[in-house]
Design a protein around this motif. Sequence first.
Motif, PDB file in Angstrom:
ATOM      1  N   UNK A  12       0.858  -1.241  -0.029  1.00  0.00           N
ATOM      2  CA  UNK A  12      -0.164   0.060  -0.085  1.00  0.00           C
ATOM      3  C   UNK A  12       0.933   1.315   0.043  1.00  0.00           C
ATOM      4  N   UNK A  13       1.894   1.150   0.675  1.00  0.00           N
ATOM      5  CA  UNK A  13       2.741   2.360   0.811  1.00  0.00           C
ATOM      6  C   UNK A  13       3.393   2.708  -0.533  1.00  0.00           C
ATOM      7  N   UNK A  14       3.786   1.467  -1.205  1.00  0.00           N
ATOM      8  CA  UNK A  14       4.556   1.590  -2.405  1.00  0.00           C
ATOM      9  C   UNK A  14       3.439   2.313  -3.505  1.00  0.00           C
ATOM     10  N   UNK A  15       2.560   1.923  -3.462  1.00  0.00           N
ATOM     11  CA  UNK A  15       1.273   2.311  -4.477  1.00  0.00           C
ATOM     12  C   UNK A  15       1.143   3.899  -4.215  1.00  0.00           C
ATOM     13  N   UNK A  16       0.956   3.968  -2.915  1.00  0.00           N
ATOM     14  CA  UNK A  16       0.636   5.568  -2.526  1.00  0.00           C
ATOM     15  C   UNK A  16       1.874   6.329  -2.983  1.00  0.00           C
ATOM     16  N   UNK A  17       3.035   5.725  -2.838  1.00  0.00           N
ATOM     17  CA  UNK A  17       4.298   6.565  -3.026  1.00  0.00           C
ATOM     18  C   UNK A  17       4.557   6.547  -4.827  1.00  0.00           C
ATOM     19  N   UNK A  18       3.891   5.905  -5.402  1.00  0.00           N
ATOM     20  CA  UNK A  18       4.241   5.668  -7.009  1.00  0.00           C
ATOM     21  C   UNK A  18       4.058   7.057  -7.569  1.00  0.00           C
ATOM     22  N   UNK A  19       4.968   7.301  -8.420  1.00  0.00           N
ATOM     23  CA  UNK A  19       4.867   8.841  -9.038  1.00  0.00           C
ATOM     24  C   UNK A  19       3.720   8.659 -10.046  1.00  0.00           C
ATOM     25  N   UNK A  20       3.158   9.789 -10.192  1.00  0.00           N
ATOM     26  CA  UNK A  20       2.103   9.874 -11.242  1.00  0.00           C
ATOM     27  C   UNK A  20       2.507   9.683 -12.649  1.00  0.00           C
ATOM     28  N   UNK A  21       1.509   9.298 -13.747  1.00  0.00           N
ATOM     29  CA  UNK A  21       2.249   9.006 -15.127  1.00  0.00           C
ATOM     30  C   UNK A  21       2.629  10.283 -15.630  1.00  0.00           C
ATOM     31  N   UNK A  22       3.771  10.208 -16.443  1.00  0.00           N
ATOM     32  CA  UNK A  22       4.288  11.429 -17.222  1.00  0.00           C
ATOM     33  C   UNK A  22       3.536  11.812 -18.400  1.00  0.00           C
ATOM     34  N   UNK A  23       3.491  12.984 -18.698  1.00  0.00           N
ATOM     35  CA  UNK A  23       2.664  13.345 -19.941  1.00  0.00           C
ATOM     36  C   UNK A  23       3.677  14.196 -20.654  1.00  0.00           C
ATOM     37  N   UNK A  24       3.389  14.481 -22.068  1.00  0.00           N
ATOM     38  CA  UNK A  24       4.016  15.323 -22.705  1.00  0.00           C
ATOM     39  C   UNK A  24       3.063  16.329 -23.651  1.00  0.00           C
ATOM     40  N   UNK A  25       3.525  17.660 -23.611  1.00  0.00           N
ATOM     41  CA  UNK A  25       2.530  18.540 -24.150  1.00  0.00           C
ATOM     42  C   UNK A  25       3.303  19.314 -25.378  1.00  0.00           C
ATOM     43  N   UNK A  26       2.799  19.326 -26.481  1.00  0.00           N
ATOM     44  CA  UNK A  26       3.419  20.030 -27.599  1.00  0.00           C
ATOM     45  C   UNK A  26       2.844  21.289 -27.949  1.00  0.00           C
ATOM     46  N   UNK A  27       3.413  22.431 -27.927  1.00  0.00           N
ATOM     47  CA  UNK A  27       2.747  23.506 -28.295  1.00  0.00           C
ATOM     48  C   UNK A  27       3.501  24.424 -29.308  1.00  0.00           C
ATOM     49  N   UNK A  28       2.333  24.973 -30.065  1.00  0.00           N
ATOM     50  CA  UNK A  28       2.949  25.752 -31.201  1.00  0.00           C
ATOM     51  C   UNK A  28       1.924  26.698 -31.677  1.00  0.00           C
ATOM     52  N   UNK A  29       2.607  27.943 -32.273  1.00  0.00           N
ATOM     53  CA  UNK A  29       1.642  28.895 -32.599  1.00  0.00           C
ATOM     54  C   UNK A  29       1.748  28.777 -34.323  1.00  0.00           C
ATOM     55  N   UNK A  30       0.419  29.607 -34.986  1.00  0.00           N
ATOM     56  CA  UNK A  30       0.565  29.528 -36.404  1.00  0.00           C
ATOM     57  C   UNK A  30      -0.106  30.969 -36.680  1.00  0.00           C
TER      58      UNK A  30
END
Length: 392
Positions: A12-30
Amino acid sequence: MRRLAGALTLLGCALAAAPAAASTTTELSYRLSGKLTATWTAGGGERGSVSAPLAETGDLSFSSDGSYSGSVGTVGDGPASAVVRVVRALPGGGTAHCVDTLGSLIAGADFERRGRRTLLVRFGHEDVFDRGSALSAGHCAGPVAADLDPGLPAARLDLRRARRRPVKLVIRDRRPVRAGAVSGELARRIVIRFGRARVRHATRRPTARPAQEVAPDLQYRIARIGGTLTTELTGGAEPACTLLDACGLAGSLALRLGKPEGGVDLVGGDPDSHHIVNVTATRTASAGRPDGSGCTDTAASPGRVDLSFADTPAGGLRVSLGPADGPDLLRTRCAGPGADDLAGNAIAAGEIPAGRIGKPRISVVLRPAGGLRGTPFTGTSTGELTLTLEQA
């Protein structure tokens, strides 16, 4: 047992301490620019053209989880108005001219992430349709918006390349236009410049579940809109009629609405509520001039109406049907009025008595609300539409 309990505690401690999933955001202007130009001949021998400059800026954000956000603006004060020019040869010699403006045309750029490396860029009328700007002949003789729906081809942006440097995409082509008695050509040139893409990495935290919405009290689907409205019209007085070559014009315009898609809430929401309903609009026009020239046309295309409800003193509901954003519901390929010429911006209206609200099926008769406002066309409408609602 103690070992098992300890193991479960550690898990339970290991699950609680597990890091949140990483996400990637791509930003661009046009920044988008370009021009659409249509030329045509109409059934009465009219020769016309419309030219619409395009200008749009925007910022995009795409996440690896599939979410998308964006904002759209205009360059400076936005592009200049699209201008329609039509020349008609007179039987006795000489020419008559129709000049109309459509307002600024919206480019309607739409973006879709395709895998990790590709951004699909489309231009066309889904977005334009929503925002109420479309290319047409306006009040003059010539194509309606559905005839000039560009259906522009999609372009693909390589995101790997965009992360290294700015990228320019160009779309240029010509397509024939053939609809009813109208034939011509649509030429398009669009340039879209993307700034260098930025990639941001973040952790995706679990979000709280949104609160469950309370269902409205009375929900109905729009089962049918039947009937026909007919407007007997004439060109208005000078000098207003001169600019649109409408002096002496006389004829009729019939409107039928079908295949409604949408629903309404008669009680649970705002008592003064508006509902945008998708419909198929069929317009039939017949008009002539004192010199013997004339035009007949039938145009059918998807459209939108604004269905609004307001409380009445007797406890019922006032129902009004009016134009909404999107291609014009009244314009045909003949010279004549559009939705912006309606008096009070309404097509038809009626009333649901208090005793009918809550019934499984409601039918309400909608009669013409006011006809044309008199400049540059005048006219009165007859007939009726029957709106049928069925409880969902």
